[in-house]
Design an enzyme around this catalytic site. Structure first.
Site, mmCIF file in Angstrom:
data_model
loop_
_atom_site.group_PDB
_atom_site.id
_atom_site.type_symbol
_atom_site.label_atom_id
_atom_site.label_comp_id
_atom_site.label_asym_id
_atom_site.label_seq_id
_atom_site.Cartn_x
_atom_site.Cartn_y
_atom_site.Cartn_z
ATOM 1 N N GLU A 179 0.832 -1.214 0.000
ATOM 2 C CA GLU A 179 0.000 0.000 0.000
ATOM 3 C C GLU A 179 0.859 1.254 0.000
ATOM 4 O O GLU A 179 0.834 2.055 0.947
ATOM 5 C CB GLU A 179 -0.946 0.003 1.212
ATOM 6 C CG GLU A 179 -1.929 -1.141 1.156
ATOM 7 C CD GLU A 179 -3.097 -1.015 2.133
ATOM 8 O OE1 GLU A 179 -4.147 -1.597 1.857
ATOM 9 O OE2 GLU A 179 -2.959 -0.344 3.151
ATOM 10 N N GLU A 372 -5.577 -8.255 -1.291
ATOM 11 C CA GLU A 372 -6.266 -8.121 -0.001
ATOM 12 C C GLU A 372 -7.723 -7.808 -0.267
ATOM 13 O O GLU A 372 -8.025 -6.948 -1.087
ATOM 14 C CB GLU A 372 -5.700 -6.968 0.844
ATOM 15 C CG GLU A 372 -4.377 -7.241 1.498
ATOM 16 C CD GLU A 372 -3.908 -6.086 2.375
ATOM 17 O OE1 GLU A 372 -4.742 -5.391 2.979
ATOM 18 O OE2 GLU A 372 -2.686 -5.883 2.442
HETATM 19 P P1 P53 Z 1 -7.312 -3.331 9.391
HETATM 20 C C1 P53 Z 1 -6.621 0.888 6.683
HETATM 21 C C2 P53 Z 1 -5.866 1.119 7.803
HETATM 22 C C3 P53 Z 1 -4.674 0.466 7.973
HETATM 23 C C4 P53 Z 1 -4.200 -0.413 7.004
HETATM 24 O O1 P53 Z 1 -7.013 -3.179 7.841
HETATM 25 C C5 P53 Z 1 -4.953 -0.640 5.877
HETATM 26 C C6 P53 Z 1 -6.184 -0.016 5.722
HETATM 27 C C7 P53 Z 1 -7.090 -0.319 4.587
HETATM 28 O O2 P53 Z 1 -6.735 0.071 3.359
HETATM 29 O O3 P53 Z 1 -4.476 -1.427 4.910
HETATM 30 C C8 P53 Z 1 -4.491 -2.814 4.800
HETATM 31 O O4 P53 Z 1 -6.345 -4.322 9.911
HETATM 32 C C9 P53 Z 1 -3.160 -3.374 5.189
HETATM 33 C C10 P53 Z 1 -3.229 -4.482 6.176
HETATM 34 C C11 P53 Z 1 -4.431 -4.313 7.081
HETATM 35 C C12 P53 Z 1 -5.683 -4.368 6.235
HETATM 36 O O5 P53 Z 1 -5.664 -3.310 5.310
HETATM 37 O O6 P53 Z 1 -7.129 -1.973 9.947
HETATM 38 O O7 P53 Z 1 -2.352 -3.719 4.099
HETATM 39 O O8 P53 Z 1 -2.010 -4.504 6.866
HETATM 40 O O9 P53 Z 1 -4.477 -5.222 8.132
HETATM 41 C C13 P53 Z 1 -6.977 -4.301 7.018
HETATM 42 O O10 P53 Z 1 -8.720 -3.825 9.486
#
Ligand code: P53
Length: 475
Positions: A179, A372
């Site tokens: 990301e 993802e």
């Molecule tokens: P969680 C939001 C916030 C933080 C990471 O998110 C994020 C996002 C969404 O785009 O990105 C990805 O765990 C990331 C993962 C993460 C997943 O989204 O906050 O690549 O590391 O766990 C889900 O529910």
């Protein structure tokens, strides 16, 4: 006609959200370790509350994760039981180079990942490896200022070369930065940036972004030199912005928000800074030191495929709108009144995945990889130990259908699909365990209590059937 033969079904994890063992076998401390659970997590993640070591009174979930470090054999066996063709995971940079600037890598760290890859190989599971999933050794932050410093490019090149050389023949698919656009939204988590009072944050963020983009192109070059069979991808936190209404101001706001994110992939896939970005930087008074060599490397070493995460579409409104702002997400925007939301307030929009795929494919004309997708939800364990997560099945079914439509109706080329957190793990955004994505339940709570025992949810058997039928039977 459905999913192509050889479609890569699987799941995705990140080192810091599952490994634990933060100080074992020579591993150094990293930014992702010192992000606490609780209300301070986001101020730390965005770089406005400096926290560069563990502080008393906080709980740090990454220290122990779900103990994947010791349980990976059991976990990979469960992935194999579901029929995984691919397993996305990441390297903890500070296991390989504990401080980040050493001459020689840490053999124990290299050996750990080699064991993990060999375990995958045993079951015919292809590893898809993110070189860095938000992690940066703390020493590189305290000593060099994180990615704001161009020296990080050399440290990262060394890391990449070490990995490609050591795992040659074991790993064919690599992603450079998870990301990459997260740098704009959570700059400490995304790029080890801590801001000083009064500093121009935009200048620092785009400087760091430039360094990551150049480092990504270098890694692509090095990968192809070491093994021409390696496929290197970029990785975007995707989800198209819709205009809140057909009002031109709203359409324009959505366009600008999309450009803010596509900027990164435009550079990584097309090989140069797009005109709109150069003008934006100029307008904002941001100066980047882009050398001729940088330009050449970016142009000559673009990515082989485009990977992205998709949880939700987004919505933008221009000035003078009465739309409500969204809360609880790293990405700013307004609420889309047509969509329902998850328990964490993330809009649910399967058709948005098809729309996003079309946008990305039209724009880059390269194969896509959904790395993802999933639903973070609270699960209840019944008295007999079973877990009925029909809501998760429903979310995934609709998204897989949308993906199938994009492939069969729209002609989008898609290499594979890895759901986020096939085994419950620590949430990046909140540090919680209770925001679960898994097919496999892990007995651990938000305070770090629990046996860490693994068990199969209803969705485990459902996904197993999906993979077995190559996406024909969605239940
Ligand atoms: P969680 C939001 C916030 C933080 C990471 O998110 C994020 C996002 C969404 O785009 O990105 C990805 O765990 C990331 C993962 C993460 C997943 O989204 O906050 O690549 O590391 O766990 C889900 O529910």
């Amino acid at each position: 006609m459905g999913f192509p033969k050889g479609f890569l079904w699987g799941g995705a994890t990140a080192a810091n959200q599952c490994e634990g063992a933060y100080n074992l076998d020579g591993r150094g401390l990293a930014n992702v370790d010192v992000m606490p659970h609780g209300p301070e997590r986001w101020p730390v993640g965005t770089g406005v509350r400096p926290m560069l070591d563990f502080e008393e009174g906080y709980y740090y979930p990454a220290q122990s994760g779900i103990d994947f470090y010791h349980r990976y054999r059991e976990d990979i066996a469960l992935f194999a039981e579901m029929g995984f063709k691919v397993f996305r995971m990441s390297i903890a940079w500070s296991r390989i180079f504990p401080k980040g600037d050493e001459q020689e890598p840490n053999e124990a760290g290299l050996a750990f990942y080699e064991d993990v890859f060999r375990e995958c190989q045993k079951y015919g599971i292809e590893p898809l490896v993110t070189i860095t999933h938000f992690d940066c050794p703390i020493h590189l932050i305290t000593q060099y200022g994180g990615w704001r410093n161009c020296k990080l490019i050399d440290f990262y090149k060394k890391l990449a070369r070490t990995l490609f050389t050591r795992y040659r023949g074991l790993v064919r698919y690599w992603l450079t930065f998870n990301e990459i656009n997260m740098i704009l939204h959570a700059p400490f988590m995304g790029a080890g940036l801590v801001f000083e009072e009064g500093e121009n944050k935009q200048q620092v963020k785009y400087t760091a972004a430039h360094h990551e983009l150049v480092a990504s192109a270098w890694a692509t070059k090095i990968a192809h030199e070491i093994d021409p069979d390696i496929q290197v991808g970029c990785m975007l936190a995707a989800g198209s912005y819709y205009p809140y209404s057909p009002r031109p101001e709203d359409v324009r706001a959505a366009q600008l928000s999309n450009q803010e994110n596509y900027f990164f992939i435009d550079v990584q896939s097309r090989g140069s800074y797009p005109a709109y970005a150069l003008r934006m930087l100029e307008r904002e008074g941001i100066e980047l030191d882009i050398s001729d060599e940088d330009r050449r490397i970016l142009a000559d070493h673009t990515v082989d495929f485009i990977s992205f995460s998709y949880y939700s579409s987004r919505c933008a409104a221009g000035e003078g709108s009465d739309a409500d702002q969204v809360k609880g997400n790293a990405f700013a925007g307004v609420k889309n009144p047509y969509l329902s939301e998850s328990q964490w307030g993330w809009a649910i929009d399967p058709l948005g995945l098809r729309i996003t795929m079309n946008e990305l494919y039209d724009r880059y004309q390269k194969p896509l990889f959904v790395v993802e997708n999933g639903l973070g939800a609270i699960d209840r364990v019944a008295e007999d130990g079973s877990i009925d997560d029909e809501y998760r099945i429903e979310y995934l079914r609709q998204h897989i259908q949308a993906m199938r439509d994009a492939i069969t109706e729209d002609g989008v080329e898609l290499l594979g699909y890895t759901t986020w957190g096939p085994i419950d793990l620590v949430s990046a955004g909140t540090g919680e365990m209770s925001k679960r994505y898994g097919f496999i339940y892990v007995d651990r709570d938000d305070a770090g209590e629990g046996s860490l025992e693994r068990s199969r949810k209803k969705s485990f058997y459902w996904y197993q059937r999906v993979i077995e039928t190559n996406g024909e039977d969605l239940g």
